[in-house]
Write a protein that holds these residues in place. Structure first.
Motif, PDB file in Angstrom:
ATOM      1  N   ASP A 178     -13.230  10.525  -8.725  1.00  0.00           N
ATOM      2  CA  ASP A 178     -12.403  10.504  -9.971  1.00  0.00           C
ATOM      3  C   ASP A 178     -11.054  10.946  -9.631  1.00  0.00           C
ATOM      4  N   TYR A 179     -10.581  11.205  -8.481  1.00  0.00           N
ATOM      5  CA  TYR A 179      -9.182  11.749  -8.239  1.00  0.00           C
ATOM      6  C   TYR A 179      -7.938  10.840  -8.622  1.00  0.00           C
ATOM      7  N   LYS A 180      -8.091   9.797  -8.588  1.00  0.00           N
ATOM      8  CA  LYS A 180      -7.044   8.783  -9.001  1.00  0.00           C
ATOM      9  C   LYS A 180      -7.800   7.402  -9.707  1.00  0.00           C
ATOM     10  N   SER A 181      -8.459   7.794 -10.967  1.00  0.00           N
ATOM     11  CA  SER A 181      -9.394   6.696 -11.745  1.00  0.00           C
ATOM     12  C   SER A 181      -8.744   6.794 -13.118  1.00  0.00           C
ATOM     13  N   PHE A 182      -9.043   5.797 -13.946  1.00  0.00           N
ATOM     14  CA  PHE A 182      -9.002   5.981 -15.210  1.00  0.00           C
ATOM     15  C   PHE A 182      -9.928   5.051 -15.852  1.00  0.00           C
TER      16      PHE A 182
ATOM     17  N   VAL B   4       0.905  -1.193   0.023  1.00  0.00           N
ATOM     18  CA  VAL B   4      -0.161  -0.022   0.050  1.00  0.00           C
ATOM     19  C   VAL B   4       0.967   1.320  -0.005  1.00  0.00           C
ATOM     20  N   VAL B   5       0.555   2.109  -0.831  1.00  0.00           N
ATOM     21  CA  VAL B   5       1.340   3.374  -0.962  1.00  0.00           C
ATOM     22  C   VAL B   5       0.303   4.689  -1.037  1.00  0.00           C
ATOM     23  N   LEU B   6       1.234   5.683  -1.149  1.00  0.00           N
ATOM     24  CA  LEU B   6       0.300   7.011  -1.517  1.00  0.00           C
ATOM     25  C   LEU B   6       0.567   7.270  -2.909  1.00  0.00           C
ATOM     26  N   VAL B   7      -0.485   7.296  -3.661  1.00  0.00           N
ATOM     27  CA  VAL B   7      -0.270   7.364  -5.264  1.00  0.00           C
ATOM     28  C   VAL B   7       0.406   8.602  -5.625  1.00  0.00           C
ATOM     29  N   PRO B   8       1.653   8.483  -6.257  1.00  0.00           N
ATOM     30  CA  PRO B   8       2.352   9.614  -6.701  1.00  0.00           C
ATOM     31  C   PRO B   8       1.937  10.127  -7.497  1.00  0.00           C
ATOM     32  N   THR B   9       2.474  11.295  -8.253  1.00  0.00           N
ATOM     33  CA  THR B   9       2.187  12.150  -9.482  1.00  0.00           C
ATOM     34  C   THR B   9       2.484  11.399 -10.715  1.00  0.00           C
ATOM     35  N   ILE B  10       1.626  10.703 -10.905  1.00  0.00           N
ATOM     36  CA  ILE B  10       1.943   9.878 -12.522  1.00  0.00           C
ATOM     37  C   ILE B  10       0.667  10.115 -13.068  1.00  0.00           C
ATOM     38  N   THR B  11       0.727   9.923 -14.625  1.00  0.00           N
ATOM     39  CA  THR B  11      -0.636  10.147 -15.383  1.00  0.00           C
ATOM     40  C   THR B  11      -1.586   9.074 -15.001  1.00  0.00           C
ATOM     41  N   ALA B  12      -2.727   9.479 -15.342  1.00  0.00           N
ATOM     42  CA  ALA B  12      -3.834   8.522 -15.066  1.00  0.00           C
ATOM     43  C   ALA B  12      -3.595   7.107 -15.878  1.00  0.00           C
ATOM     44  N   SER B  13      -3.095   7.301 -16.900  1.00  0.00           N
ATOM     45  CA  SER B  13      -3.199   6.109 -18.029  1.00  0.00           C
ATOM     46  C   SER B  13      -1.960   5.199 -17.399  1.00  0.00           C
ATOM     47  N   ASP B  14      -1.309   5.674 -16.380  1.00  0.00           N
ATOM     48  CA  ASP B  14      -0.228   4.777 -15.837  1.00  0.00           C
ATOM     49  C   ASP B  14      -0.717   4.116 -14.752  1.00  0.00           C
ATOM     50  N   LEU B  15      -2.106   4.379 -14.045  1.00  0.00           N
ATOM     51  CA  LEU B  15      -2.369   3.798 -12.880  1.00  0.00           C
ATOM     52  C   LEU B  15      -2.651   2.251 -13.142  1.00  0.00           C
ATOM     53  N   PRO B  16      -3.127   1.837 -14.151  1.00  0.00           N
ATOM     54  CA  PRO B  16      -3.382   0.446 -14.060  1.00  0.00           C
ATOM     55  C   PRO B  16      -1.991  -0.278 -14.228  1.00  0.00           C
ATOM     56  N   LYS B  17      -0.891   0.225 -14.546  1.00  0.00           N
ATOM     57  CA  LYS B  17       0.305  -0.664 -14.864  1.00  0.00           C
ATOM     58  C   LYS B  17       0.698  -0.969 -13.319  1.00  0.00           C
ATOM     59  N   TYR B  18       0.553  -0.142 -12.217  1.00  0.00           N
ATOM     60  CA  TYR B  18       1.198  -0.474 -10.925  1.00  0.00           C
ATOM     61  C   TYR B  18       0.006  -0.816  -9.924  1.00  0.00           C
ATOM     62  N   PHE B  19      -1.240  -0.387 -10.069  1.00  0.00           N
ATOM     63  CA  PHE B  19      -2.262  -0.292  -8.979  1.00  0.00           C
ATOM     64  C   PHE B  19      -3.465  -1.114  -9.332  1.00  0.00           C
ATOM     65  N   ALA B  20      -3.956  -1.805  -8.429  1.00  0.00           N
ATOM     66  CA  ALA B  20      -5.191  -2.786  -8.488  1.00  0.00           C
ATOM     67  C   ALA B  20      -6.332  -1.989  -8.481  1.00  0.00           C
ATOM     68  N   PRO B  21      -7.593  -1.950  -9.141  1.00  0.00           N
ATOM     69  CA  PRO B  21      -8.847  -1.404  -9.009  1.00  0.00           C
ATOM     70  C   PRO B  21      -9.234  -1.648  -7.469  1.00  0.00           C
ATOM     71  N   LEU B  22      -9.795  -0.447  -6.892  1.00  0.00           N
ATOM     72  CA  LEU B  22     -10.355  -0.509  -5.621  1.00  0.00           C
ATOM     73  C   LEU B  22     -11.924  -0.469  -5.632  1.00  0.00           C
ATOM     74  N   ASP B  23     -12.404  -0.585  -6.824  1.00  0.00           N
ATOM     75  CA  ASP B  23     -13.949  -0.664  -7.051  1.00  0.00           C
ATOM     76  C   ASP B  23     -14.664  -1.471  -6.153  1.00  0.00           C
ATOM     77  N   ASP B  24     -14.140  -2.567  -5.787  1.00  0.00           N
ATOM     78  CA  ASP B  24     -14.853  -3.759  -5.059  1.00  0.00           C
ATOM     79  C   ASP B  24     -14.966  -3.471  -3.811  1.00  0.00           C
ATOM     80  N   LEU B  25     -14.555  -2.297  -3.292  1.00  0.00           N
ATOM     81  CA  LEU B  25     -14.253  -2.017  -1.481  1.00  0.00           C
ATOM     82  C   LEU B  25     -15.922  -1.452  -1.376  1.00  0.00           C
ATOM     83  N   GLY B  26     -16.426  -1.144  -2.401  1.00  0.00           N
ATOM     84  CA  GLY B  26     -18.007  -0.829  -2.242  1.00  0.00           C
ATOM     85  C   GLY B  26     -18.294   0.487  -1.362  1.00  0.00           C
ATOM     86  N   LEU B  27     -17.024   1.659  -2.026  1.00  0.00           N
ATOM     87  CA  LEU B  27     -17.159   2.953  -1.504  1.00  0.00           C
ATOM     88  C   LEU B  27     -17.230   3.889  -2.663  1.00  0.00           C
TER      89      LEU B  27
END
Length: 434
Positions: free
Chosen positions: A141-145, A110-133
């Protein structure tokens, strides 16, 4: 888009939790269906307690919480998930450090997402949509793609002047300044009384971020200011919002309102100095308020008001998400890492401890300093996500806004610094457009 801070403080949305139980085959089938969902996607029930196991690590910027509050967090997380453990690693420059680790492919769970382009998010991070939040948080939409959430803000912030009330009273300041001239006059009174008016933490660099982003957006009354730089080869001028914001802190340094030696400042010590009244003010987010209080003063002695950047008597403020929790897509304990993110948001109490406006819509802040801030009726501007094009140009140009502030303040010729960064911007803009 403008949105009242009071909305964040009062909105209420009920939170429901899905669960599956039973010990026969039908119950097991039901649980499995809930886990995958009818459409094959993961749902909130994908987190049965049995899957929350293993040891994960959280990379954080809160160096002050190591061996303190995080010890309690680890204990409480394990109480909820007996088969899991969380460890904490803290770094001072979390954006730079995390980017380096991402580039190697070896970074914590778990990290604090750095300033990378939104299109790069899926390269490193897992979707969190399944948390029900997704429908229960601000800045979804802050850190979404492409419709998927890859980061959830730890909390919401607004930036203003955090001040020591006793220091103000000792200097004969009877009312909070509402114009820039009044602000300078208050600083002059503090200086005359032997109180250092303003803690900039110039040497540590990162505390200068409001001067390079939040304040220019406030001055312009435009949440999209940083993104609109892509429309110009010379976005930085003395008479626009960037130049005006930078000129204020430069003027404060010239008048002796900052630390006597701005090249030898210390972040941790500054909190004690503001708490004691040796320093009178910060220009930072509301998150710093609890840190000042815990550094040696009372809540009653700490106030918070909008930064008066001109003499109009009116002021805009940016309402923004803070760092966002992200989960390493290759974590060996993916479900545990996700459960920790949810636990931090729902159970840890970190938002209250850190002085954040809760990102969960059903939570309220009870900080009196935020009530004081709201009493000045600032116009709120809800921050927007940096566009991929804007982020790409910034990265290509290797622009660090805090370093920009430092150079502008110290230069004998501030226009030359604007020219330098305009040149870097124009070259990067041309490079990424090819």
């Amino acid at each position: 888009m403008k949105k009242s801070l009071s909305l964040l403080l009062t909105a209420a949305v009920s939170i429901t939790m899905l669960s599956a139980c039973g010990n026969n085959d039908d119950a097991k089938n039901t649980a499995n269906n809930a886990k995958t969902g009818n459409n094959g996607t993961t749902t909130e029930a994908a987190d049965p307690a049995s899957e929350i196991s293993g040891t994960i690590t959280f990379l954080t910027n809160r160096t002050d919480m190591i061996d303190k509050e995080y010890v309690d967090y680890a204990k409480r997380f394990k109480e909820k998930y007996p088969n899991a453990e969380v460890k904490f690693e803290a770094v001072k420059d979390v954006d730079k450090d995390t980017k380096i680790r991402l580039s190697t492919g070896d970074f914590p769970d778990v990290v604090l997402v750095p300033t990378i382009t939104a299109s790069d998010l899926p390269k490193y991070f897992a979707p969190l949509d399944d948390l029900g939040l997704n429908d229960k948080i601000y800045f979804k939409d802050y850190k979404s793609f492409e419709g998927k959430v890859y980061g959830i803000s730890v909390g919401a912030t607004t930036t203003g002047i955090v001040y020591n009330k006793k220091a103000f009273a000792d200097a004969g300041i009877t009312s909070v300044p509402k114009t820039l001239d009044e602000f300078y006059a208050a600083a002059e009174k503090l200086k005359a009384k032997g109180i250092i008016p303003f803690a900039s933490n110039f040497k540590d660099q990162w505390p200068l971020y409001p001067w390079g982003s939040e304040l220019p957006s406030s001055l312009a009354g435009n949440a999209n200011l940083n993104n609109e730089r892509v429309n110009s080869d010379a976005p930085y001028t003395m008479d626009n919002a960037y130049g005006q914001a930078l000129t204020i802190i430069r003027t404060m340094n010239e008048k002796g309102y900052l630390e006597p030696d701005i090249n030898s400042t210390n972040w941790e010590q500054s909190k004690k100095d503001v708490a004691s009244g040796k320093f009178a003010m910060y220009f930072l987010g509301n998150w710093v308020i609890p840190q000042v209080i815990s550094s040696g003063t009372t809540s009653e002695n700490v106030g918070f008001f909008p930064m008066p950047y001109d003499n109009s008597g009116k002021v805009n403020v940016v309402l923004a998400p803070d760092w966002g929790y992200g989960v390493n897509k290759n974590s060996k304990h993916l479900e545990t890492a996700k459960a920790f993110v949810k636990w931090m948001l729902e159970d840890s109490g970190f938002d209250k401890f850190a002085g954040f406006i809760p990102v969960l819509k059903d939570r309220q802040s009870d900080m009196p300093q935020l009530a004081e801030f709201e009493s000045f009726n600032p116009t709120k501007i809800e921050a927007v996500t940096d566009t991929p094009e804007s982020t790409e140009i910034v990265n290509q140009a290797q622009i660090t806004k805090e370093a920009f502030v430092q150079e502008f303040v110290l230069s004998k010729d501030p226009q030359s610094i604007l020219d330098k960064y305009n040149d870097k911007w124009a070259k990067a803009k041309k490079a990424v457009s090819k």
